[in-house]
Design a protein around this motif. Structure first.
Motif, PDB file in Angstrom:
ATOM      1  N   THR A   1      -4.744  -8.433  59.526  1.00 38.74           N
ATOM      2  CA  THR A   1      -3.610  -7.752  60.136  1.00 38.74           C
ATOM      3  C   THR A   1      -3.158  -8.484  61.391  1.00 38.74           C
ATOM      4  O   THR A   1      -3.942  -9.188  62.047  1.00 38.74           O
ATOM      5  CB  THR A   1      -3.973  -6.308  60.518  1.00 38.74           C
ATOM      6  N   LEU A   2      -1.886  -8.306  61.716  1.00 37.47           N
ATOM      7  CA  LEU A   2      -1.361  -8.863  62.961  1.00 37.47           C
ATOM      8  C   LEU A   2      -2.121  -8.288  64.147  1.00 37.47           C
ATOM      9  O   LEU A   2      -2.446  -9.006  65.102  1.00 37.47           O
ATOM     10  CB  LEU A   2       0.133  -8.548  63.074  1.00 37.47           C
ATOM     11  N   ALA A   3      -2.439  -6.998  64.082  1.00 38.57           N
ATOM     12  CA  ALA A   3      -3.159  -6.352  65.181  1.00 38.57           C
ATOM     13  C   ALA A   3      -4.513  -7.006  65.424  1.00 38.57           C
ATOM     14  O   ALA A   3      -4.937  -7.179  66.577  1.00 38.57           O
ATOM     15  CB  ALA A   3      -3.339  -4.866  64.888  1.00 38.57           C
ATOM     16  N   SER A   4      -5.203  -7.398  64.353  1.00 42.49           N
ATOM     17  CA  SER A   4      -6.521  -8.017  64.524  1.00 42.49           C
ATOM     18  C   SER A   4      -6.407  -9.358  65.234  1.00 42.49           C
ATOM     19  O   SER A   4      -7.267  -9.721  66.045  1.00 42.49           O
ATOM     20  CB  SER A   4      -7.206  -8.190  63.166  1.00 42.49           C
ATOM     21  N   PHE A   5      -5.338 -10.105  64.958  1.00 39.25           N
ATOM     22  CA  PHE A   5      -5.124 -11.372  65.653  1.00 39.25           C
ATOM     23  C   PHE A   5      -4.816 -11.128  67.126  1.00 39.25           C
ATOM     24  O   PHE A   5      -5.324 -11.835  67.999  1.00 39.25           O
ATOM     25  CB  PHE A   5      -3.982 -12.151  64.992  1.00 39.25           C
ATOM     26  N   VAL A   6      -3.969 -10.140  67.396  1.00 40.41           N
ATOM     27  CA  VAL A   6      -3.621  -9.822  68.784  1.00 40.41           C
ATOM     28  C   VAL A   6      -4.872  -9.424  69.563  1.00 40.41           C
ATOM     29  O   VAL A   6      -5.090  -9.871  70.697  1.00 40.41           O
ATOM     30  CB  VAL A   6      -2.573  -8.694  68.833  1.00 40.41           C
ATOM     31  N   LYS A   7      -5.716  -8.599  68.957  1.00 39.70           N
ATOM     32  CA  LYS A   7      -6.941  -8.147  69.626  1.00 39.70           C
ATOM     33  C   LYS A   7      -7.877  -9.317  69.917  1.00 39.70           C
ATOM     34  O   LYS A   7      -8.588  -9.316  70.927  1.00 39.70           O
ATOM     35  CB  LYS A   7      -7.658  -7.112  68.760  1.00 39.70           C
ATOM     36  N   GLY A   8      -7.876 -10.313  69.039  1.00 37.11           N
ATOM     37  CA  GLY A   8      -8.767 -11.446  69.230  1.00 37.11           C
ATOM     38  C   GLY A   8      -8.257 -12.484  70.206  1.00 37.11           C
ATOM     39  O   GLY A   8      -9.045 -13.288  70.721  1.00 37.11           O
ATOM     40  N   ASP A   9      -6.946 -12.480  70.474  1.00 34.55           N
ATOM     41  CA  ASP A   9      -6.357 -13.548  71.289  1.00 34.55           C
ATOM     42  C   ASP A   9      -5.789 -13.085  72.626  1.00 34.55           C
ATOM     43  O   ASP A   9      -5.349 -13.914  73.423  1.00 34.55           O
ATOM     44  CB  ASP A   9      -5.246 -14.257  70.500  1.00 34.55           C
ATOM     45  N   THR A  10      -5.756 -11.790  72.865  1.00 33.24           N
ATOM     46  CA  THR A  10      -5.243 -11.275  74.133  1.00 33.24           C
ATOM     47  C   THR A  10      -6.248 -10.285  74.708  1.00 33.24           C
ATOM     48  O   THR A  10      -7.225  -9.924  74.048  1.00 33.24           O
ATOM     49  CB  THR A  10      -3.876 -10.585  73.947  1.00 33.24           C
ATOM     50  N   SER A  11      -5.991  -9.834  75.915  1.00 28.17           N
ATOM     51  CA  SER A  11      -6.940  -8.918  76.544  1.00 28.17           C
ATOM     52  C   SER A  11      -6.227  -8.003  77.535  1.00 28.17           C
ATOM     53  O   SER A  11      -5.067  -8.224  77.896  1.00 28.17           O
ATOM     54  CB  SER A  11      -8.039  -9.704  77.275  1.00 28.17           C
ATOM     55  N   GLY A  12      -6.927  -6.966  77.954  1.00 31.41           N
ATOM     56  CA  GLY A  12      -6.451  -6.082  79.009  1.00 31.41           C
ATOM     57  C   GLY A  12      -5.144  -5.384  78.691  1.00 31.41           C
ATOM     58  O   GLY A  12      -4.844  -5.051  77.542  1.00 31.41           O
ATOM     59  N   ASP A  13      -4.354  -5.157  79.740  1.00 29.17           N
ATOM     60  CA  ASP A  13      -3.079  -4.457  79.583  1.00 29.17           C
ATOM     61  C   ASP A  13      -2.096  -5.253  78.731  1.00 29.17           C
ATOM     62  O   ASP A  13      -1.254  -4.674  78.037  1.00 29.17           O
ATOM     63  CB  ASP A  13      -2.460  -4.182  80.958  1.00 29.17           C
ATOM     64  N   TYR A  14      -2.207  -6.566  78.792  1.00 26.41           N
ATOM     65  CA  TYR A  14      -1.354  -7.434  77.964  1.00 26.41           C
ATOM     66  C   TYR A  14      -1.590  -7.134  76.488  1.00 26.41           C
ATOM     67  O   TYR A  14      -0.643  -6.966  75.709  1.00 26.41           O
ATOM     68  CB  TYR A  14      -1.689  -8.886  78.294  1.00 26.41           C
ATOM     69  N   LYS A  15      -2.849  -7.020  76.098  1.00 24.12           N
ATOM     70  CA  LYS A  15      -3.183  -6.683  74.711  1.00 24.12           C
ATOM     71  C   LYS A  15      -2.680  -5.287  74.362  1.00 24.12           C
ATOM     72  O   LYS A  15      -2.083  -5.082  73.296  1.00 24.12           O
ATOM     73  CB  LYS A  15      -4.697  -6.758  74.502  1.00 24.12           C
ATOM     74  N   LYS A  16      -2.882  -4.335  75.250  1.00 19.21           N
ATOM     75  CA  LYS A  16      -2.494  -2.952  74.973  1.00 19.21           C
ATOM     76  C   LYS A  16      -0.987  -2.818  74.755  1.00 19.21           C
ATOM     77  O   LYS A  16      -0.542  -2.103  73.857  1.00 19.21           O
ATOM     78  CB  LYS A  16      -2.935  -2.046  76.128  1.00 19.21           C
ATOM     79  N   ILE A  17      -0.201  -3.504  75.581  1.00 21.73           N
ATOM     80  CA  ILE A  17       1.249  -3.337  75.454  1.00 21.73           C
ATOM     81  C   ILE A  17       1.773  -4.006  74.183  1.00 21.73           C
ATOM     82  O   ILE A  17       2.677  -3.484  73.524  1.00 21.73           O
ATOM     83  CB  ILE A  17       1.983  -3.858  76.710  1.00 21.73           C
ATOM     84  N   ILE A  18       1.188  -5.141  73.801  1.00 20.61           N
ATOM     85  CA  ILE A  18       1.609  -5.779  72.546  1.00 20.61           C
ATOM     86  C   ILE A  18       1.275  -4.875  71.368  1.00 20.61           C
ATOM     87  O   ILE A  18       2.109  -4.661  70.475  1.00 20.61           O
ATOM     88  CB  ILE A  18       0.943  -7.156  72.375  1.00 20.61           C
ATOM     89  N   LEU A  19       0.068  -4.326  71.353  1.00 25.43           N
ATOM     90  CA  LEU A  19      -0.332  -3.438  70.260  1.00 25.43           C
ATOM     91  C   LEU A  19       0.577  -2.213  70.202  1.00 25.43           C
ATOM     92  O   LEU A  19       0.935  -1.736  69.118  1.00 25.43           O
ATOM     93  CB  LEU A  19      -1.787  -3.011  70.429  1.00 25.43           C
ATOM     94  N   GLY A  20       0.975  -1.711  71.368  1.00 26.28           N
ATOM     95  CA  GLY A  20       1.882  -0.571  71.392  1.00 26.28           C
ATOM     96  C   GLY A  20       3.244  -0.905  70.817  1.00 26.28           C
ATOM     97  O   GLY A  20       3.816  -0.130  70.045  1.00 26.28           O
ATOM     98  N   ILE A  21       3.759  -2.077  71.158  1.00 27.44           N
ATOM     99  CA  ILE A  21       5.086  -2.479  70.682  1.00 27.44           C
ATOM    100  C   ILE A  21       5.086  -2.721  69.178  1.00 27.44           C
ATOM    101  O   ILE A  21       6.064  -2.407  68.486  1.00 27.44           O
ATOM    102  CB  ILE A  21       5.572  -3.735  71.432  1.00 27.44           C
ATOM    103  N   ILE A  22       3.993  -3.265  68.639  1.00 27.98           N
ATOM    104  CA  ILE A  22       3.962  -3.525  67.195  1.00 27.98           C
ATOM    105  C   ILE A  22       3.515  -2.296  66.404  1.00 27.98           C
ATOM    106  O   ILE A  22       3.383  -2.350  65.182  1.00 27.98           O
ATOM    107  CB  ILE A  22       3.071  -4.737  66.843  1.00 27.98           C
TER     108      ILE A  22
END
Length: 244
Positions: free
Chosen positions: A221-242
């Motif tokens: 999933t796209l979310a799994s890639f985001v979780k593996g490559d970003t962190s903190g609030d940056y990760k949270k906001i990307i996951l929220g937007i997608i």
């Protein structure tokens, strides 16, 4: 404006860049990104395609000026054609025209010594998506291979990247942007500018379809890639937007 100033003083890094981008109208954001990406040839095509070939109503004159100043040759002509906003929007394909122009593309590339890039430029930047899809099908019938293979063998550099991007986006725009997201996170390090640009630009357009294509193409999933490559609030906001 006071809120933006407060955010700039309180936030930092990629999280700040992402949050501030959310305050832009998506099309204004696209136009600004085009304006700043001219010197990075591999990115500017993706940004222009992200605008869905609309006339870039913000910075259009500056964009055309920068293309003239910062690019050259056939790549400059390709970008100029893309930003003029002259692409047709016909919903149906003309099969006879597709056969004719597929033959023109074949004669301009595979069938001659050297490549007549002007023919590729004219057809790829003028015809509607429906017309181009039919032309690509007719091209395969004539050449015995997909047009992507011909572009890869006949072109190089930014021009090759640009023409391939147009073909991929015409065939399947969500798959094209899924590939852009994958490349922004695959391998060592994260290409955060490309990641932010694609997420913001497509968040209100076809993100659900992009997520489906990402899963189909890469088995994750796209979310799994985001979780593996970003962190903190940056990760949270990307996951929220997608939408995760």
């Amino acid at each position: 404006q006071d809120l933006l100033d407060d955010l700039k003083s309180e936030l930092s890094g990629h999280f700040e860049s992402f949050v501030l981008a959310l305050f832009e109208h998506p099309r204004v954001y696209d136009a600004k990104e085009c304006n700043s990406a001219i010197s990075v040839g591999y990115f500017v095509i993706s940004v222009i395609l992200g605008c869905a070939y609309i006339v870039l109503y913000v910075f259009k004159r500056e964009l055309e000026r920068d293309i003239q100043a910062d690019t050259s040759g056939d790549f400059k002509r390709l970008l100029t054609s893309l930003v003029t906003g002259s692409r047709e929007e016909k919903p149906h394909a003309d099969v006879e025209l597709a056969k004719k122009e597929a033959n023109e593309l074949y004669k301009a590339g595979e069938k001659k010594l050297g490549t007549d890039e002007a023919v590729f430029n004219r057809i790829l930047c003028l015809r509607s998506n429906a017309q181009l899809c039919e032309t690509f099908a007719q091209y395969k019938a004539i050449a015995g291979k997909d047009i992507e293979k011909s572009i890869e063998s006949e072109m190089s550099g930014y021009l090759e990247v640009g023409c391939l991007a147009i073909v991929k986006a015409v065939r399947n725009a969500p798959a094209y942007f899924a590939e852009r997201l994958y490349k922004s996170m695959a391998g060592a390090g994260t290409k955060d500018n490309a990641l932010i640009r694609t997420i913001i630009s497509r968040s209100e357009v076809d993100m659900a379809a992009i997520k489906q294509e990402f899963n189909r193409m890469y088995g994750k999933t796209l979310a799994s890639f985001v979780k593996g490559d970003t962190s903190g609030d940056y990760k949270k906001i990307i996951l929220g937007i997608i939408g995760e």
